[in-house]
Design a protein around this motif. Structure first.
Motif, PDB file in Angstrom:
ATOM      1  N   SER A 387       0.833  -1.214   0.000  1.00 38.47           N
ATOM      2  CA  SER A 387       0.000   0.000   0.000  1.00 38.47           C
ATOM      3  C   SER A 387       0.862   1.258   0.000  1.00 38.47           C
ATOM      4  O   SER A 387       0.494   2.270  -0.615  1.00 38.47           O
ATOM      5  N   VAL A 388       2.004   1.214   0.660  1.00 43.14           N
ATOM      6  CA  VAL A 388       2.902   2.369   0.668  1.00 43.14           C
ATOM      7  C   VAL A 388       3.399   2.680  -0.733  1.00 43.14           C
ATOM      8  O   VAL A 388       3.343   3.828  -1.199  1.00 43.14           O
ATOM      9  N   ASN A 389       3.892   1.666  -1.426  1.00 42.89           N
ATOM     10  CA  ASN A 389       4.413   1.879  -2.781  1.00 42.89           C
ATOM     11  C   ASN A 389       3.313   2.294  -3.747  1.00 42.89           C
ATOM     12  O   ASN A 389       3.527   3.142  -4.622  1.00 42.89           O
ATOM     13  N   ALA A 390       2.116   1.712  -3.578  1.00 42.07           N
ATOM     14  CA  ALA A 390       1.011   2.089  -4.469  1.00 42.07           C
ATOM     15  C   ALA A 390       0.613   3.542  -4.272  1.00 42.07           C
ATOM     16  O   ALA A 390       0.357   4.273  -5.242  1.00 42.07           O
ATOM     17  N   GLU A 391       0.573   4.004  -3.027  1.00 39.09           N
ATOM     18  CA  GLU A 391       0.192   5.396  -2.765  1.00 39.09           C
ATOM     19  C   GLU A 391       1.289   6.366  -3.191  1.00 39.09           C
ATOM     20  O   GLU A 391       0.996   7.473  -3.661  1.00 39.09           O
ATOM     21  N   LEU A 392       2.551   5.951  -3.053  1.00 42.28           N
ATOM     22  CA  LEU A 392       3.639   6.823  -3.505  1.00 42.28           C
ATOM     23  C   LEU A 392       3.641   6.978  -5.019  1.00 42.28           C
ATOM     24  O   LEU A 392       3.931   8.064  -5.541  1.00 42.28           O
ATOM     25  N   LEU A 393       3.309   5.912  -5.735  1.00 42.43           N
ATOM     26  CA  LEU A 393       3.259   5.997  -7.197  1.00 42.43           C
ATOM     27  C   LEU A 393       2.085   6.825  -7.686  1.00 42.43           C
ATOM     28  O   LEU A 393       2.167   7.500  -8.730  1.00 42.43           O
ATOM     29  N   SER A 394       0.980   6.788  -6.936  1.00 42.30           N
ATOM     30  CA  SER A 394      -0.208   7.547  -7.341  1.00 42.30           C
ATOM     31  C   SER A 394      -0.242   8.951  -6.781  1.00 42.30           C
ATOM     32  O   SER A 394      -1.232   9.668  -6.976  1.00 42.30           O
ATOM     33  N   ASP A 395       0.814   9.343  -6.071  1.00 44.49           N
ATOM     34  CA  ASP A 395       0.842  10.678  -5.482  1.00 44.49           C
ATOM     35  C   ASP A 395       0.925  11.713  -6.595  1.00 44.49           C
ATOM     36  O   ASP A 395       1.821  11.666  -7.457  1.00 44.49           O
ATOM     37  N   SER A 396       0.030  12.671  -6.540  1.00 43.91           N
ATOM     38  CA  SER A 396      -0.035  13.691  -7.591  1.00 43.91           C
ATOM     39  C   SER A 396       0.909  14.856  -7.351  1.00 43.91           C
ATOM     40  O   SER A 396       0.980  15.775  -8.177  1.00 43.91           O
ATOM     41  N   THR A 397       1.634  14.836  -6.255  1.00 47.77           N
ATOM     42  CA  THR A 397       2.540  15.942  -5.964  1.00 47.77           C
ATOM     43  C   THR A 397       3.690  15.945  -6.955  1.00 47.77           C
ATOM     44  O   THR A 397       4.377  14.942  -7.139  1.00 47.77           O
ATOM     45  N   THR A 398       3.908  17.039  -7.622  1.00 48.75           N
ATOM     46  CA  THR A 398       4.990  17.162  -8.587  1.00 48.75           C
ATOM     47  C   THR A 398       6.076  18.068  -8.042  1.00 48.75           C
ATOM     48  O   THR A 398       5.815  19.031  -7.347  1.00 48.75           O
ATOM     49  N   THR A 399       7.277  17.670  -8.302  1.00 48.38           N
ATOM     50  CA  THR A 399       8.421  18.446  -7.829  1.00 48.38           C
ATOM     51  C   THR A 399       9.162  19.128  -8.965  1.00 48.38           C
ATOM     52  O   THR A 399      10.098  19.871  -8.710  1.00 48.38           O
ATOM     53  N   HIS A 400       8.740  18.874 -10.209  1.00 46.32           N
ATOM     54  CA  HIS A 400       9.481  19.455 -11.329  1.00 46.32           C
ATOM     55  C   HIS A 400       9.223  20.948 -11.464  1.00 46.32           C
ATOM     56  O   HIS A 400       9.957  21.638 -12.162  1.00 46.32           O
ATOM     57  N   SER A 401       8.155  21.447 -10.799  1.00 49.65           N
ATOM     58  CA  SER A 401       7.863  22.869 -10.900  1.00 49.65           C
ATOM     59  C   SER A 401       8.710  23.704  -9.948  1.00 49.65           C
ATOM     60  O   SER A 401       8.709  24.929 -10.044  1.00 49.65           O
ATOM     61  N   PHE A 402       9.455  23.075  -9.053  1.00 49.66           N
ATOM     62  CA  PHE A 402      10.260  23.800  -8.097  1.00 49.66           C
ATOM     63  C   PHE A 402      11.604  24.148  -8.721  1.00 49.66           C
ATOM     64  O   PHE A 402      12.244  23.328  -9.382  1.00 49.66           O
ATOM     65  N   THR A 403      11.973  25.384  -8.503  1.00 53.53           N
ATOM     66  CA  THR A 403      13.307  25.806  -8.955  1.00 53.53           C
ATOM     67  C   THR A 403      14.348  25.603  -7.873  1.00 53.53           C
ATOM     68  O   THR A 403      15.543  25.526  -8.167  1.00 53.53           O
ATOM     69  N   ASP A 404      13.903  25.522  -6.621  1.00 56.34           N
ATOM     70  CA  ASP A 404      14.809  25.325  -5.492  1.00 56.34           C
ATOM     71  C   ASP A 404      14.780  23.855  -5.085  1.00 56.34           C
ATOM     72  O   ASP A 404      13.716  23.287  -4.822  1.00 56.34           O
ATOM     73  N   ILE A 405      15.947  23.252  -5.036  1.00 51.27           N
ATOM     74  CA  ILE A 405      16.033  21.836  -4.688  1.00 51.27           C
ATOM     75  C   ILE A 405      15.612  21.617  -3.239  1.00 51.27           C
ATOM     76  O   ILE A 405      14.942  20.627  -2.908  1.00 51.27           O
ATOM     77  N   ASN A 406      15.985  22.533  -2.344  1.00 51.95           N
ATOM     78  CA  ASN A 406      15.621  22.385  -0.935  1.00 51.95           C
ATOM     79  C   ASN A 406      14.111  22.396  -0.737  1.00 51.95           C
ATOM     80  O   ASN A 406      13.566  21.636   0.067  1.00 51.95           O
ATOM     81  N   SER A 407      13.398  23.251  -1.475  1.00 47.09           N
ATOM     82  CA  SER A 407      11.939  23.292  -1.372  1.00 47.09           C
ATOM     83  C   SER A 407      11.316  22.001  -1.889  1.00 47.09           C
ATOM     84  O   SER A 407      10.368  21.465  -1.301  1.00 47.09           O
ATOM     85  N   ALA A 408      11.859  21.490  -2.989  1.00 51.64           N
ATOM     86  CA  ALA A 408      11.344  20.233  -3.535  1.00 51.64           C
ATOM     87  C   ALA A 408      11.569  19.078  -2.569  1.00 51.64           C
ATOM     88  O   ALA A 408      10.679  18.246  -2.350  1.00 51.64           O
ATOM     89  N   LEU A 409      12.765  19.026  -1.983  1.00 53.04           N
ATOM     90  CA  LEU A 409      13.061  17.946  -1.041  1.00 53.04           C
ATOM     91  C   LEU A 409      12.208  18.055   0.222  1.00 53.04           C
ATOM     92  O   LEU A 409      11.751  17.050   0.761  1.00 53.04           O
ATOM     93  N   SER A 410      11.954  19.278   0.690  1.00 50.08           N
ATOM     94  CA  SER A 410      11.147  19.460   1.892  1.00 50.08           C
ATOM     95  C   SER A 410       9.714  19.000   1.669  1.00 50.08           C
ATOM     96  O   SER A 410       9.138  18.303   2.517  1.00 50.08           O
TER      97      SER A 410
END
Length: 612
Positions: A387-410
């Protein structure tokens, strides 16, 4: 005889007793099918049954159960929830000792030893049977029937003090640390420590205890106090000529004066006069709530001592405290100011090979509970990784829109931990220092030794004392062997940093690992993130001028510059799936176990971070 005579009157006239028995034996062969006896015969057999004293409707065969319950004496079957006492090895139904399902499963998964209430009276060295009869009967149906939970519940109510003449404490430190880890009294008071300035506190420390000492030399004398770190303690008197320590321990109810004193056998009455002067110099308010312990070398079983009576101090030890081949004596005394505060006073096995018994005193002084560091533990064995892996794959949160790596990682870290918390149970546990070589077998052997000591005192036979001495020597040898086996295995800890640092902190006498606040000039850091940045800034400033450091008289070869690094998702997945599981997690709280189990779902995000 009168009952039998009266019943013989009912036999038919002219018939002897011998013929009656012969006839009844013949008739008894057909009792099951034909009961053609007159009333006299029936009454005769009924009287015989009554006189036998064992009448059961269906007695059946006599069965000696292999595992009878220590409470109800019924068999403990394999399909029933049962638990065995680690002292007497008797099995009990969980329902008979009031252990619910949650406690039963907790004991199954832990190495905690369980002791029945019958053995509990003799297992603890600082309790006697008279004080525990009412306590055990009222608390026998609680889930804290184990030794460790009973000891933990005692702190916060009564104060337990253990005193003994150890006759050189340094070679007995392993035994003393094992005793403290097993039973954990609030105060240890020792005389004849045989220490000097060449022995540092690190060599004689006990985890979670504060040391106050007054040494003489390595050949005799000296007094020492161990007080739990949860109890604030302040030195009142360290007498220059007497082997005397007076400290003020601040328990939860009121400040208490603790005193430890040693009088050498060769000392005269002047030594006692100096002790009297030292007590008179104190304020009366301090003596109103006090306890004075020590080896006075005055046998109270043969002599009387009235010197401390005008201080309103009462001697509470009534058993012999030193046992030798030549006899016994009561030379170790315990004086308390208020006898109504005394809960119990008993003797327990000596420390190692010393011939002085340990004196355990329980007083009605409220003690402060030990503050443990609590942390969240992820129960990976009960995790739903699918269930963890399934929910992580279906997570709609995108990190490609972040210009700051620290913000994306947070943002990814918050989302990642949120998913894990929904599918992995956690438990809040408290950490404590422990003796690495202390095993369940050693604790079991120590309790058998204590039970044997109680039996030897009660029976006072040569065989009982011989059995106790045998168990005492076995326990000492077992502790030392376990320690040496642990020391020989220290080389394997280099491969496991987590086990190495865990062992280091267990053996280290320091109270805290990292200071709460770090300061570098005018900069102060109090959070893990700010501390890490402060350390990085400090170490980089040490090499700020790298030109002078790296300059050399020859021309170093110029290496080709590396413009960029590109990682493929397969490479990142291979690295994540091979992470070591025994490494500790960082300040972000993400362990290598999480990364390895979810590598197939998170490797794309890490590829994006590495290639950014």
């Amino acid at each position: 005889m009168s009952m039998f005579s009266s019943c013989m009157l009912t036999l038919p006239a002219g018939q002897s007793q011998r013929s009656t028995f012969r006839r009844s034996s013949k008739t008894s062969q057909s009792l099951g099918s034909n009961w053609n006896l007159n009333k006299a015969h029936k009454l005769y057999f009924l009287v015989i049954l009554v006189l036998s004293g064992d009448i059961q409707s269906n007695p059946g065969p006599v069965v000696n159960w292999k595992y009878p319950c220590g409470k109800c004496n019924c068999p403990v079957k394999t399909n029933q929830a049962g638990i065995m006492c680690e002292v007497c090895y008797a099995w009990h139904h969980c329902k008979c000792v009031c252990i619910d399902d949650s406690e039963y499963h907790r004991l199954q998964l832990s190495d905690e030893a369980w002791c029945c209430s019958s053995c509990f009276r003799t297992a603890l060295p600082f309790h006697d049977s008279s004080t525990l009869n009412s306590t055990i009967s009222s608390t026998s149906c609680s889930t804290s029937d184990s030794i460790s939970s009973s000891l933990a519940s005692s702190h916060g109510r009564d104060c337990t003090i253990v005193y003994t003449n150890c006759r050189s404490v340094l070679p007995k430190m392993d035994i003393l640390r094992t005793h403290a880890a097993s039973f954990g009294p609030d105060v240890y008071a020792l005389t004849e420590t045989w220490l000097d300035d060449s022995i540092s506190d690190i060599e004689i420390f006990i985890p979670d205890y504060t040391i106050i000492r007054r040494d003489r030399n390595r050949h005799g004398g000296g007094v020492l106090l161990y007080v739990r770190e949860s109890t604030p303690v302040e030195l009142v008197t360290k007498h220059p000529s007497l082997e005397l320590l007076l400290v003020e321990a601040k328990f939860t109810n009121s400040p208490t004066l603790l005193g430890i004193y040693y009088r050498p056998p060769s000392a005269g009455s002047a030594n006692l006069a100096d002790l009297e002067c030292a007590l008179e110099s104190l304020q009366p308010s301090r003596l109103s709530n006090s306890i004075l312990m020590g080896d006075f070398n005055i046998d109270l079983s043969k002599n009387s001592m009235q010197m401390l009576s005008h201080f309103h101090l009462t001697q509470v030890v009534s058993e012999p405290t030193r046992l030798t081949d030549k006899g016994s004596s009561l030379i170790d005394h315990v004086y308390i100011s208020d006898h109504s505060l005394l809960q119990s006073c008993s003797t327990s096995p000596p420390l190692g090979s010393s011939d002085h018994q340990c004196i355990s005193v329980v007083l009605k002084w409220s003690t402060r509970p030990i503050k443990r560091v609590k942390r969240d533990v992820w129960l990976y064995s009960r995790a739903d990784w699918d269930s963890v892996n399934a929910e992580l794959l279906s997570d709609s949160t995108t990190t490609h829109s972040f210009t700051d790596i620290n913000s994306a990682l947070s943002q990814w870290k918050n989302s990642f931990l949120s998913v894990l918390s929904r599918h992995i149970p956690r438990r809040l546990v408290s950490t404590r220092k422990h003796i690495p070589w202390l095993t369940t077998e050693i604790i079991r052997l120590l309790r058998r030794r204590d039970c044997s000591h109680s039996r030897a005192k009660a029976l006072n036979t040569e065989s009982s004392w011989s059995k106790f001495r045998s168990l005492r020597n076995r326990s000492v040898a077992a502790v030392r062997a376990a320690k040496w086996a642990f020391l020989k295995s220290l080389g394997s800890l280099i491969k496991s940093p987590k086990e190495f640092w865990s062992t280091y902190h267990a053996l280290s006498p320091t109270k805290q690992r990292i200071p709460h606040t770090l300061t570098n000039g005018t900069i102060t850091a109090d959070s893990p993130f700010s501390k890490a940045n402060l350390l990085n800034t400090h170490f980089t400033s040490c090499l700020s001028n790298t030109t002078d450091v790296l300059s050399s008289p020859w021309d170093a070869p110029v290496s080709p510059s590396l413009d960029s690094i590109s990682c493929s998702p397969d490479q990142v997945l291979s690295l994540l799936s091979r992470t070591k599981l025994k490494t500790a997690s960082g300040p972000d709280g993400i362990s290598s176990h999480m990364l390895r189990k979810t590598s197939s779902s998170i490797h794309h995000f890490f590829t994006y971070l590495f290639n950014k």
